[in-house]
Design an enzyme around this catalytic site. Structure first.
Site, short mmCIF file in Angstrom:
data_model
loop_
_atom_site.label_atom_id
_atom_site.label_comp_id
_atom_site.label_asym_id
_atom_site.label_seq_id
_atom_site.Cartn_x
_atom_site.Cartn_y
_atom_site.Cartn_z
N HIS A 79 0.85 -1.19 0.00
CA HIS A 79 0.00 0.00 0.00
C HIS A 79 0.89 1.23 0.00
O HIS A 79 1.84 1.30 0.77
CB HIS A 79 -0.89 -0.01 1.25
CG HIS A 79 -2.01 0.98 1.20
ND1 HIS A 79 -1.80 2.33 1.28
CD2 HIS A 79 -3.34 0.81 1.08
CE1 HIS A 79 -2.97 2.95 1.22
NE2 HIS A 79 -3.91 2.05 1.10
N LYS B 156 -14.88 2.54 -8.41
CA LYS B 156 -14.42 3.62 -9.28
C LYS B 156 -15.23 3.67 -10.56
O LYS B 156 -15.47 4.73 -11.13
CB LYS B 156 -12.93 3.42 -9.58
CG LYS B 156 -12.28 4.53 -10.39
CD LYS B 156 -10.77 4.49 -10.27
CE LYS B 156 -10.20 3.22 -10.84
NZ LYS B 156 -10.29 3.18 -12.32
#
Length: 935
Positions: free
Chosen positions: A161, A593
């Site tokens: 991440h 998204k």
């Protein structure tokens, strides 16, 4: 000094003396006050009174903003033109406070749970004790439980991440502060070795202050591998074996005839070093490094624990008897010393053989080796057998108490971690597979232009190739750089499996999977590395192929693709070779998204229902892998509630889910917290598998129909802003730090799959992270308010009746309740006042007004709809702990946001001072730590 109350928080630099407000939070507030005081003193001593006063002034003004005593613009003006040498320590002060506040909150949760248990109150939901009570009331029979939990596994998969960039030094120091605060919470004044706790806290905070929070250079994959592995020593080595043993013993005690959980139920995984989707830095060498470092971590731990067991199990043969098996094991120790200490001799034999194993399979030598010239262990099961011999002897001769300590954890550890530690998944995009397989087929003379073929001809050709044993290319084939690299990666995976066992690389995930040929292309690559052989009557397939359905459309089509896969005799034979088990991964991030929060959530739910039905009809055992991020915008939220919100049959005893970034640190950095979170995952998995948790009964189809309609409206509202509003991409790029996420030293992976500024090509993590930093949190809520408002107004029933329908679903349906609960969390963490400051970074005033106006309108609408449907005036009425956390810590975020805007403005105006760049990165990390699930 600001007087502490339920509406304020202790100032940095002053211990809170008078505790007021709700009694339950007083200890936490005192802890925050203590840590804040120490931090404030450190700032003053290290950076001077002027910097300390600037920090204090920023804190006071932030509270005044929160109480609406001053306009936000005044705080912004305070930082306008601030000298960068003053800005950096201010950013660091508030970032450190966020980190220390996290420690205090975690300690407080432990404290409240201990009080709850000590008071004899019923076990809390999401605890294993509560789950066992529910299972007891259900009166399930052994056959039902045995079938439901056959092959059960709960696998948190650690992924890299870009915002989890804390160095190991910072990680260790934070851990030490947590240990000290735990002693402080228990009423101790000194540590076990006589150190004054407050003085030691001051030392650790000083160390923290003088240590760089972030690296100066871009994070490399090797750094990310190290970050992922640190959680084993920090928590997993203790906690996972303990949870596995406890769950197995509890279930076997309830259903002794079911022979449950021969294999560990909690088995961790990793993507770090195997996920090459859009990351050109993942190579064969990286795969070897990731699997090798993991194996080293496992064996080094075993050797250290065996050494400790040797020291502890000092029993003399003159005082205790041993089993013949233990005596025979001890005889293999040729050393003359310790002649009357059979357990120590046996353990030295085990350590000697494990040393030989390490020499054979590792590329570097761990500590605690013991070279006795003994043969290595061929498998972890062989090592476990010797440990079981020691255990059985202890139990047979009155030493069960000793067997239940370190040795028990070691035995359980070997069961779950083996020689591989954790399974490393491989992942690649289907487009890459297609390109490489086309090249291989052309090189081998099978077909000159595979990519021109229609889907049915592709499937026929690939199935025929998979049915042969010969590879398409040899080692000396002259291939493109891409093909060489892809083949190198799968060959490195095959090497890891040969060295560390089949669990080392258990799965191959296909990103953007849209057809059966996408699955077979991955199978071709595995076949080239010797990881698939379907030519004979007993296929060989140690690596499972997992199609990942990511977009809304792909989620809709997923069940049809799975059914077509299973209709192929050759592929069905591969599934049979893996125990009739097939994994499918569901993508929350890209579907969000693509279509927004509500449409994505519902598309995943619908996909699960359809996939479960295909599994039922075809007789396979389906395991779903949830690609959840830390944020609601990427499928995040409380894991227990999320698992209970799965549709009937979707969990079926097994669950895999990704754990990412700062969420990993929040969940797994400390043993107590890690145990609680792992128990919560197991508890929800057991409940969802064995109990009827959906709660809809005969009303399921009408409920589904409502969400079908609302999801369409939500996706339309989201698309109108994100995909159809002219200039939206320009607004997004200017009003958030998304460009800086890519240009600064964050993470090893590019922010986009392709070198464009398209929203479709942008990765989900920077998309969500950018909106989180700017405090809009748009992916977690946009479109939901409009959808509910339009649905309520559009039906044949009255408005009140439509609201009642939604309220009834909220009351009865865990999925819908989870959707609205996660929505509320995001809305509570958003701040449109701060977002307006980021909007000012957009030079085009008309574009700024147009886009931000839509965002602000939808924000108000969504809050109103949440209140209408739930009947709750407060967004966090059902989550008081989070409400207190948000209320307490958010004034401390205000300076970080204002300083980020100021530094972004400078950076984009051409000020490329290294300190300005570092300041931006520090604000990102500070906000990430404070929000705890921002990317």
């Amino acid at each position: 000094m600001v007087e502490a109350s339920e509406g304020t928080l202790e100032p940095i630099g002053a211990v809170q003396r008078t505790l007021v407000g709700r009694e339950a939070t007083e200890p936490m507030r005192a802890d925050i006050g203590l840590l804040g005081a120490i931090l404030g003193d450190t700032v003053r001593e290290q950076n001077g009174q002027q910097v300390f006063e600037l920090v204090e002034r920023a804190r006071v003004e932030s509270f005044r903003v929160r109480r609406s005593e001053i306009d936000r613009a005044e705080l912004a003006r305070m930082f306008a033109g601030i000298d960068i040498h003053q800005a950096i320590p201010v950013i660091r002060a508030f970032s450190h406070f966020a980190l220390l506040a996290n420690v205090a909150e975690d300690i407080h949760r432990e404290r409240r749970r201990a009080i709850h248990v000590a008071a004899g109150e019923p076990p809390q939901d999401s605890s294993l004790a509560a789950t066992y009570a529910k299972l007891d009331r259900a009166q399930l029979d052994s056959a039902t439980v045995a079938e439901a939990l056959r092959g059960a596994v709960v696998s948190p998969v650690i992924t890299a991440h870009p915002t989890e960039t804390r160095r190991r030094t910072v990680f260790v120091t934070q851990h030490r502060i947590t240990e000290l605060m735990r002693l402080h919470a228990e009423g101790h004044i000194e540590t076990d070795d006589g150190r004054n706790i407050e003085l030691e806290l001051r030392r650790q905070v000083l160390t923290l202050w003088q240590t760089a929070l972030i690296r100066l250079s871009r994070l490399q994959i090797t750094d990310e591998i190290e970050v992922g592995l640190r959680y084993y020593a920090a928590a997993f080595f203790k906690v996972i074996p303990r949870v596995n043993a406890e769950v197995r013993n509890a279930l076997r005690a309830r259903w002794p005839g079911a022979d449950l959980l021969d294999e560990p139920i909690v088995a961790p995984g990793s993507w770090i070093g195997g996920d090459r989707d859009g990351n050109p830095n993942v190579t064969a060498d990286v795969v070897r490094r990731a699997t090798g470092d993991a194996a080293y971590t496992a064996l080094a731990h075993y050797l250290a624990e065996l050494t400790a067991c040797e020291q502890e199990l000092s029993m003399s043969a003159r005082l205790v008897a041993v089993t013949p098996e233990l005596a025979a094991l001890a005889e293999d120790c040729a050393e003359k010393a310790r002649a009357d200490e059979p357990y120590r001799r046996a353990l030295r034999v085990i350590r000697g053989r494990l040393t030989a194993t390490a020499a054979e399979i590792l590329d570097r030598r761990p500590q605690h080796e013991l070279d006795l010239g003994l043969p290595p262990y061929a498998t972890p099961a062989e090592l476990r057998g010797d440990l079981d011999t020691v255990d059985a002897s202890l139990r047979a001769h009155g030493s069960a108490l000793l067997a239940d300590d370190r040795l028990a954890l070691l035995r359980e550890g070997v069961r779950v971690f083996g020689f591989h530690l954790c399974g490393l998944d491989m992942r690649q995009n289907s487009d890459v597979h297609e390109e490489v397989v086309a090249e291989l087929l052309a090189w081998a003379g099978v077909h000159p232009d595979y990519r021109s073929l229609p889907e049915d001809e592709r499937v026929e050709l690939l199935a025929a190739e998979l049915g042969t044993r010969r590879p398409l290319v040899g080692d000396r084939a002259e291939l493109s750089e891409l093909a060489d690299k892809e083949l190198g990666v799968v060959r490195a995976a095959a090497h890891a499996i040969r060295r560390y066992g089949p669990a080392a690389v258990p799965n191959y995930v296909i990103s953007m999977c849209r057809s059966v040929s996408d699955v077979l292309e991955a199978a071709i690559l595995l076949k080239e590395a010797g990881l698939i052989d379907a030519s004979g009557p007993e296929p060989y397939c140690p690596v499972g192929i997992s199609p990942l359905f990511e977009t809304i459309e792909d989620l809709h089509n997923g069940a049809a693709i799975l059914h077509a896969m299973l209709e192929l005799p050759l592929y069905r034979a591969l599934v049979a070779a893996r125990g009739q088990s097939q994994e499918v991964m569901l993508g929350y991030s890209d579907s969000n998204k693509d279509g927004g929060y509500l449409a994505s959530s519902w598309a995943v739910y619908r996909a699960e229902l359809a996939l479960v039905e295909v599994a039922r009809k075809t007789g396979i055992r389906l395991r779903l892998f949830h690609g959840r991020g830390g944020t609601v915008g990427r499928g995040g939220g409380p894991s227990y509630e999320a698992i209970l919100a799965q549709p009937p049959g979707a969990v079926n005893g097994s669950l895999r889910l990704t754990e990412q970034g700062e969420v990993i640190a929040a969940k797994y950095a400390e043993p107590q917290v890690a145990q609680r979170n792992l128990e919560s995952l197991v508890a929800a998995t057991l409940e969802s598998t064995l109990l009827d948790v959906e709660g809809l009964g005969d009303t399921a189809e009408p409920a589904y129909a409502v969400l079908d309609e609302v999801a369409v409206l939500a996706q339309r509202a989201y698309a109108e802003l994100v995909h159809e509003t002219p200039g939206f991409v320009d607004y997004f790029m200017a009003s958030t730090p998304v460009s800086e996420i890519g240009s600064l030293n964050i993470g090893s992976r590019p922010t986009s799959r392709k070198p464009t500024e398209s929203i479709a090509d942008l990765r989900a993590i920077p998309w969500v992270l950018a909106w989180s930093q700017s405090r809009v949190m748009l992916p977690g809520w946009y479109g939901t308010g409009s959808a509910f408002e339009q649905w309520i107004a559009a039906g044949p029933q009255s408005r009140a009746e439509r609201v009642d329908i939604l309220h009834d679903l909220y009351r009865r349906w865990p999925f819908f309740r989870s959707v609205l609960s996660n929505l509320a969390q995001v809305l509570a963490k958003s701040d449109l006042g701060l977002a307006a400051q980021y909007a000012e970074l957009v030079d085009d005033a008309a574009l700024r007004r147009r886009v931000f106006g839509k965002i602000a309108d939808e924000h108000r609408r969504t809050i109103a709809m949440h209140k209408l449907i739930t009947g709750q005036d407060n967004l966090l009425a059902d989550n008081p702990a989070l409400a207190r956390s948000v209320f307490n810590r958010f004034p401390y975020l205000e300076p970080l946001n204002h300083l980020q805007v100021e530094l972004l403005r400078r950076y984009r105006s051409g000020d490329d001072d290294e300190l300005v760049q570092r300041g931006i990165l520090l604000t990102m990390n500070g906000l990430t730590s404070a929000l705890r699930n921002s990317g």
